[in-house]
Design a protein around this motif. Sequence first.
Motif, PDB file in Angstrom:
ATOM      1  N   ASN A  41       0.828  -1.202   0.000  1.00  0.00           N
ATOM      2  CA  ASN A  41       0.000   0.000   0.000  1.00  0.00           C
ATOM      3  C   ASN A  41       0.863   1.254   0.000  1.00  0.00           C
ATOM      4  N   VAL A  42       0.343   2.322  -0.589  1.00  0.00           N
ATOM      5  CA  VAL A  42       1.058   3.586  -0.633  1.00  0.00           C
ATOM      6  C   VAL A  42       1.115   4.189   0.772  1.00  0.00           C
ATOM      7  N   GLN A  43       2.305   4.576   1.179  1.00  0.00           N
ATOM      8  CA  GLN A  43       2.481   5.285   2.434  1.00  0.00           C
ATOM      9  C   GLN A  43       2.643   6.760   2.118  1.00  0.00           C
ATOM     10  N   THR A  44       2.149   7.622   2.997  1.00  0.00           N
ATOM     11  CA  THR A  44       2.272   9.055   2.779  1.00  0.00           C
ATOM     12  C   THR A  44       2.937   9.771   3.935  1.00  0.00           C
ATOM     13  N   GLU A  45       3.210   9.073   5.007  1.00  0.00           N
ATOM     14  CA  GLU A  45       3.915   9.715   6.111  1.00  0.00           C
ATOM     15  C   GLU A  45       4.694   8.663   6.883  1.00  0.00           C
ATOM     16  N   GLY A  46       5.639   9.139   7.676  1.00  0.00           N
ATOM     17  CA  GLY A  46       6.458   8.222   8.454  1.00  0.00           C
ATOM     18  C   GLY A  46       7.532   7.574   7.615  1.00  0.00           C
ATOM     19  N   ASP A  47       8.162   6.584   8.194  1.00  0.00           N
ATOM     20  CA  ASP A  47       9.235   5.848   7.535  1.00  0.00           C
ATOM     21  C   ASP A  47       8.660   4.657   6.778  1.00  0.00           C
ATOM     22  N   ILE A  48       9.393   4.175   5.794  1.00  0.00           N
ATOM     23  CA  ILE A  48       9.022   2.909   5.167  1.00  0.00           C
ATOM     24  C   ILE A  48       9.614   1.813   6.044  1.00  0.00           C
ATOM     25  N   ILE A  49       8.763   0.918   6.491  1.00  0.00           N
ATOM     26  CA  ILE A  49       9.205  -0.206   7.312  1.00  0.00           C
ATOM     27  C   ILE A  49       8.897  -1.479   6.537  1.00  0.00           C
ATOM     28  N   ILE A  50       9.947  -2.198   6.200  1.00  0.00           N
ATOM     29  CA  ILE A  50       9.825  -3.403   5.397  1.00  0.00           C
ATOM     30  C   ILE A  50      10.077  -4.608   6.300  1.00  0.00           C
ATOM     31  N   SER A  51       9.132  -5.529   6.333  1.00  0.00           N
ATOM     32  CA  SER A  51       9.313  -6.761   7.081  1.00  0.00           C
ATOM     33  C   SER A  51      10.172  -7.703   6.233  1.00  0.00           C
ATOM     34  N   THR A  52      11.258  -8.177   6.796  1.00  0.00           N
ATOM     35  CA  THR A  52      12.167  -9.043   6.031  1.00  0.00           C
ATOM     36  C   THR A  52      11.503 -10.364   5.654  1.00  0.00           C
ATOM     37  N   LYS A 139      19.765   3.257   5.752  1.00  0.00           N
ATOM     38  CA  LYS A 139      18.642   2.478   6.277  1.00  0.00           C
ATOM     39  C   LYS A 139      19.076   1.779   7.564  1.00  0.00           C
ATOM     40  N   GLU A 140      18.093   1.445   8.368  1.00  0.00           N
ATOM     41  CA  GLU A 140      18.338   0.675   9.582  1.00  0.00           C
ATOM     42  C   GLU A 140      17.905  -0.758   9.306  1.00  0.00           C
ATOM     43  N   GLU A 141      18.793  -1.703   9.571  1.00  0.00           N
ATOM     44  CA  GLU A 141      18.478  -3.100   9.309  1.00  0.00           C
ATOM     45  C   GLU A 141      18.560  -3.921  10.584  1.00  0.00           C
ATOM     46  N   SER A 142      17.580  -4.791  10.760  1.00  0.00           N
ATOM     47  CA  SER A 142      17.618  -5.782  11.828  1.00  0.00           C
ATOM     48  C   SER A 142      17.220  -7.114  11.207  1.00  0.00           C
ATOM     49  N   ALA A 143      17.145  -8.143  12.009  1.00  0.00           N
ATOM     50  CA  ALA A 143      16.752  -9.452  11.477  1.00  0.00           C
ATOM     51  C   ALA A 143      15.311  -9.439  10.965  1.00  0.00           C
ATOM     52  N   ASP A 144      14.476  -8.560  11.537  1.00  0.00           N
ATOM     53  CA  ASP A 144      13.052  -8.553  11.207  1.00  0.00           C
ATOM     54  C   ASP A 144      12.606  -7.444  10.276  1.00  0.00           C
ATOM     55  N   THR A 145      13.319  -6.305  10.282  1.00  0.00           N
ATOM     56  CA  THR A 145      12.848  -5.154   9.510  1.00  0.00           C
ATOM     57  C   THR A 145      13.986  -4.381   8.858  1.00  0.00           C
ATOM     58  N   ILE A 146      13.594  -3.645   7.843  1.00  0.00           N
ATOM     59  CA  ILE A 146      14.445  -2.639   7.216  1.00  0.00           C
ATOM     60  C   ILE A 146      13.646  -1.345   7.282  1.00  0.00           C
ATOM     61  N   ILE A 147      14.267  -0.302   7.829  1.00  0.00           N
ATOM     62  CA  ILE A 147      13.583   0.981   7.969  1.00  0.00           C
ATOM     63  C   ILE A 147      14.325   2.018   7.140  1.00  0.00           C
ATOM     64  N   ILE A 148      13.578   2.689   6.261  1.00  0.00           N
ATOM     65  CA  ILE A 148      14.121   3.784   5.454  1.00  0.00           C
ATOM     66  C   ILE A 148      13.380   5.038   5.902  1.00  0.00           C
ATOM     67  N   ASN A 149      14.124   6.001   6.453  1.00  0.00           N
ATOM     68  CA  ASN A 149      13.432   7.133   7.077  1.00  0.00           C
ATOM     69  C   ASN A 149      12.956   8.169   6.057  1.00  0.00           C
ATOM     70  N   ARG A 150      11.929   8.873   6.458  1.00  0.00           N
ATOM     71  CA  ARG A 150      11.263   9.861   5.611  1.00  0.00           C
ATOM     72  C   ARG A 150      12.218  10.954   5.150  1.00  0.00           C
ATOM     73  N   GLU A 151      13.085  11.422   6.017  1.00  0.00           N
ATOM     74  CA  GLU A 151      14.016  12.497   5.642  1.00  0.00           C
ATOM     75  C   GLU A 151      14.890  12.071   4.466  1.00  0.00           C
ATOM     76  N   PHE A 152      15.351  10.833   4.484  1.00  0.00           N
ATOM     77  CA  PHE A 152      16.149  10.319   3.369  1.00  0.00           C
ATOM     78  C   PHE A 152      15.303  10.258   2.098  1.00  0.00           C
ATOM     79  N   LEU A 153      14.072   9.775   2.211  1.00  0.00           N
ATOM     80  CA  LEU A 153      13.180   9.685   1.052  1.00  0.00           C
ATOM     81  C   LEU A 153      12.920  11.064   0.453  1.00  0.00           C
TER      82      LEU A 153
END
Length: 167
Positions: A41-52, A139-153
């Motif tokens: 789904n399209v996100q319009t605010e916050g960070d993109i959080i990707i479940s690995t 980006k921030e990476e963990s075993a469960d998620t990848i987070i790409i912050n809004r400021e970078f986007l």
Amino acid sequence: MSKSRKQLFITGGLVLLLVVCIIGWFLPYGDEQRKNSSKKNVQTEGDIIISTDEIGEKVSFYPYEINGVNLEVMAVKATDGTIRTAFNTCQICYSSGRGYYEQQGTAIVCQNCGNMYTADDVEVIAGGCNPVPITSEYKEESADTIIINREFLEKYQVIFENWKTNY
């Protein structure tokens, strides 16, 4: 059947075949593949959080909207098991409007220039006609998620201003 009627029948069939080919040529290539791909789904605010857990060998696309500009991040699992991320736009073709990627089999193909890449190339190869990489420092990476912050986007929204608009 008379000879002229037979010729008319053959000519009509050829014209119909030509029309079908022309329509197929001008339809956006890969739309059916994109519908069947992992598009979130399209996100319009916050960070993109990707479940690995949701990333595999088939490219997943993450649409995002910033200030009315649509952009997209792609994520795919490489053959070494690492998850690779990039903006879904070509470093050279982005301003064309068609500088985005579709997966065709195991290849990831620029829809403007036709250059092909594998999952192993995503995020690793920079410069030239490649997907714009999102490397570990962005980006921030963990075993469960990848987070790409809004400021970078937000810094990269400029490369999406003509994205999918000029065709």
